[in-house]
Design a protein around this motif. Structure first.
Motif, mmCIF file in Angstrom:
data_model
loop_
_atom_site.group_PDB
_atom_site.id
_atom_site.type_symbol
_atom_site.label_atom_id
_atom_site.label_comp_id
_atom_site.label_asym_id
_atom_site.label_seq_id
_atom_site.Cartn_x
_atom_site.Cartn_y
_atom_site.Cartn_z
ATOM 1 N N ASP A 86 10.262 -36.590 24.831
ATOM 2 C CA ASP A 86 10.641 -36.511 23.419
ATOM 3 C C ASP A 86 9.459 -36.082 22.557
ATOM 4 O O ASP A 86 9.219 -36.619 21.477
ATOM 5 N N LYS A 87 8.733 -35.068 23.033
ATOM 6 C CA LYS A 87 7.573 -34.571 22.304
ATOM 7 C C LYS A 87 8.041 -33.733 21.109
ATOM 8 O O LYS A 87 8.870 -32.852 21.238
ATOM 9 N N ASN A 92 0.197 -27.935 22.168
ATOM 10 C CA ASN A 92 -0.911 -28.246 21.243
ATOM 11 C C ASN A 92 -0.618 -27.814 19.814
ATOM 12 O O ASN A 92 -1.442 -27.194 19.140
ATOM 13 N N PHE A 93 0.597 -28.133 19.360
ATOM 14 C CA PHE A 93 1.028 -27.886 17.979
ATOM 15 C C PHE A 93 1.172 -26.399 17.641
ATOM 16 O O PHE A 93 1.105 -26.014 16.482
ATOM 17 N N SER A 94 1.401 -25.582 18.664
ATOM 18 C CA SER A 94 1.773 -24.195 18.373
ATOM 19 C C SER A 94 3.116 -24.172 17.652
ATOM 20 O O SER A 94 3.336 -23.360 16.753
ATOM 21 N N PHE A 95 4.002 -25.084 18.062
ATOM 22 C CA PHE A 95 5.296 -25.249 17.406
ATOM 23 C C PHE A 95 5.560 -26.735 17.225
ATOM 24 O O PHE A 95 5.018 -27.573 17.955
ATOM 25 N N VAL A 96 6.415 -27.044 16.247
ATOM 26 C CA VAL A 96 6.745 -28.429 15.948
ATOM 27 C C VAL A 96 8.263 -28.545 15.828
ATOM 28 O O VAL A 96 8.912 -27.663 15.246
ATOM 29 N N ARG A 97 8.822 -29.629 16.385
ATOM 30 C CA ARG A 97 10.267 -29.846 16.333
ATOM 31 C C ARG A 97 10.578 -30.965 15.339
ATOM 32 O O ARG A 97 10.090 -32.083 15.457
ATOM 33 N N GLY A 98 11.387 -30.628 14.324
ATOM 34 C CA GLY A 98 11.734 -31.584 13.292
ATOM 35 C C GLY A 98 13.119 -32.167 13.482
ATOM 36 O O GLY A 98 13.694 -32.153 14.574
ATOM 37 N N GLY A 99 13.680 -32.683 12.389
ATOM 38 C CA GLY A 99 15.029 -33.231 12.438
ATOM 39 C C GLY A 99 16.052 -32.160 12.775
ATOM 40 O O GLY A 99 15.864 -30.981 12.475
ATOM 41 N N TYR A 105 6.663 -23.198 12.991
ATOM 42 C CA TYR A 105 5.311 -22.879 13.433
ATOM 43 C C TYR A 105 4.425 -24.097 13.151
ATOM 44 O O TYR A 105 4.530 -24.730 12.111
ATOM 45 N N GLY A 106 3.536 -24.386 14.090
ATOM 46 C CA GLY A 106 2.708 -25.571 13.955
ATOM 47 C C GLY A 106 1.506 -25.366 13.061
ATOM 48 O O GLY A 106 1.147 -24.245 12.688
ATOM 49 N N ALA A 107 0.882 -26.468 12.707
ATOM 50 C CA ALA A 107 -0.244 -26.446 11.761
ATOM 51 C C ALA A 107 -1.467 -25.768 12.334
ATOM 52 O O ALA A 107 -2.423 -25.500 11.605
ATOM 53 N N GLY A 255 12.564 -20.140 19.884
ATOM 54 C CA GLY A 255 13.273 -20.701 21.029
ATOM 55 C C GLY A 255 12.903 -20.018 22.330
ATOM 56 O O GLY A 255 12.814 -20.672 23.380
ATOM 57 N N ARG A 256 12.670 -18.717 22.284
ATOM 58 C CA ARG A 256 12.250 -18.011 23.496
ATOM 59 C C ARG A 256 10.857 -18.452 23.935
ATOM 60 O O ARG A 256 10.540 -18.471 25.118
ATOM 61 N N GLU A 257 10.021 -18.813 22.962
ATOM 62 C CA GLU A 257 8.672 -19.282 23.287
ATOM 63 C C GLU A 257 8.704 -20.673 23.909
ATOM 64 O O GLU A 257 7.875 -20.999 24.754
ATOM 65 N N THR A 258 9.642 -21.504 23.467
ATOM 66 C CA THR A 258 9.685 -22.891 23.932
ATOM 67 C C THR A 258 10.695 -23.122 25.049
ATOM 68 O O THR A 258 10.627 -24.136 25.730
ATOM 69 N N GLY A 259 11.645 -22.184 25.221
ATOM 70 C CA GLY A 259 12.582 -22.278 26.325
ATOM 71 C C GLY A 259 13.924 -22.897 25.957
ATOM 72 O O GLY A 259 14.045 -23.648 24.988
#
Length: 408
Positions: A86-87, A92-99, A105-107, A255-259
């Motif tokens: 459930d990350k 390393n914060f390249s992307f962030v998943r919210g609600g 895009y990550g910080a 989504g393509r970057e994260t799968g």
């Protein structure tokens, strides 16, 4: 401390399991290659032949993986591990998943840009040059997914927030006498939810949000320049459009970057007029031409990718973005003529503006790709309006590659 190491062990287990699955899949699909390798090896007469056979095996296995959905299996293995833990941050914060699984895009990405004033100065020169040719200029700033007022608790996430940069750039534009349209305001006041405005797995906005943006641009033109593109409130009346929704039909660029395992697929909606239209579209670089109705000419549901990672959601209008294209509206030959320096965010907006215009010429404002002379287009073209649209994360020198010298 125990919980910390516990998570590390869970990740290690998931990663190793996925890694073995990856190699197992490769071996399974490469059985013929291994069989041919073994046969050839027994018949090989020396080291050089064996080395050549190994090279052929390696090449064949890589091609097998690339041609199958497992070509991105390494991404999926990592995505499964992140999901199981459930990350909320990815790589390393390249992307962030919210609600609601909204991906940002990550910080880790930087927003600092010391050239914002210079970009505004160049745009001011472009506006003055266009004015001498009789054209009015508007600088258009679309929103990012980090949109205050609608993103709720996701605002507290460590996401790449370009809002301060947007505010600064718009201020400089106004100081250089450039009319600006901040589309963050139009969307936050639209009543749409965050999920209705943006694709969950992509950085791009939806067709519904782009339709709102087209209306805001027409309002800006009417209020600032007294030019009413839609006096009967017909072309920008949402009731005059059909919406076709395709369930679980797309996965976006993030989504393509994260799968698929981490991001999942999502719905997308195609918005098009109920009224009759006669349009032409020209890809001025490739020579491709289309003619017919709004839907037939502007909408393309066929993805350029033939695998599970296809992305029609942000590419359904005008093939996403091409280097140089032109829209001609045969129903309104006396309508306004527009030159638009833009990125992919403007594609659906231009489609919704097209019924009110006679011609819209567009250029993908990335000088490292198109090699076009924007200044010549502004000086030589007979346009009524110049639109310069830049998505926040595209604010860079290549998007403002015009009128760099004081004498322009």
């Amino acid at each position: 401390m125990k919980a910390f190491f516990g998570k590390k062990y869970v990740f290690l287990f998931c990663f190793l399991a996925g890694l073995f699955a990856f190699f197992g899949y490769g071996i399974y699909h490469g059985q013929k290659a291994f069989a041919d390798f073994g046969k050839g090896l027994t018949e090989a007469s020396g080291y050089e032949q064996a080395k050549e056979l190994w090279g052929e095996l390696r090449k064949e296995l890589l091609e097998e993986l690339e041609e199958s959905a497992a070509g991105d299996l390494s991404v999926e293995v990592y995505g499964v591990a992140q999901r199981l833990m459930d990350k909320r941050e990815y790589r390393n914060f390249s992307f962030v998943r919210g609600g609601n699984d909204m991906l940002y895009y990550g910080a880790v990405m930087a927003n600092e840009n010391d050239s914002l004033m210079e970009y505004a100065v160049r745009t001011g020169r472009a506006a003055r040059c266009a004015g001498r040719q009789g054209a009015k200029t508007i600088f258009i700033m679309p929103p990012s997914k980090v949109l205050y007022g609608v993103m709720g608790e996701d605002r507290e996430l460590p996401v790449n927030d370009p809002n301060a940069m947007q505010d600064e750039l718009l201020l400089y534009m106004q100081q250089n006498q450039v009319a600006t349209l901040d589309l963050r305001t139009a969307l936050t006041e639209s009543g749409m939810t965050h999920e209705e405005m943006f694709y969950r797995t992509d950085h791009s906005w939806t067709s519904e949000a782009a339709f709102i943006a087209a209306g805001a641009l027409a309002d800006k033109i009417r209020k600032d320049f007294g030019d009413d593109w839609d006096p009967e409130d017909y072309y920008l009346d949402r009731a005059n459009y059909t919406a076709d929704t395709y369930r679980q039909g797309t996965i976006g660029a993030i989504g393509r970057e994260t799968g698929l395992a981490y991001a999942g697929k999502e719905d997308y909606t195609v918005l098009y007029p109920k009224f009759e239209t006669h349009m032409k579209w020209y890809d001025l670089e490739s020579g491709e031409r289309k003619a017919g109705s709004f839907y037939d000419v502007f909408v393309d549901l066929e993805s350029s990718r033939a695998d599970a990672y296809s992305n029609p959601g942000s590419s359904i209008y005008l093939e996403g973005v091409v280097n140089q294209d032109r829209i001609v509206n045969e129903d309104n030959p006396e309508g306004p003529r527009v030159l638009c320096l833009r990125d992919s965010y403007m594609s659906p907006v231009a489609c919704f503006l097209a019924p009110m215009c006679s011609q819209i010429d567009m250029v993908w404002a990335r000088s490292d790709r198109n090699g076009l002379d924007y200044e010549e287009m502004i000086r030589e073209g007979e346009y009524d309006y110049l639109f310069i649209e830049v998505y926040p994360y595209n604010v860079a020198d290549r998007a403002f590659a015009y009128f760099e010298n004081q004498g322009d």
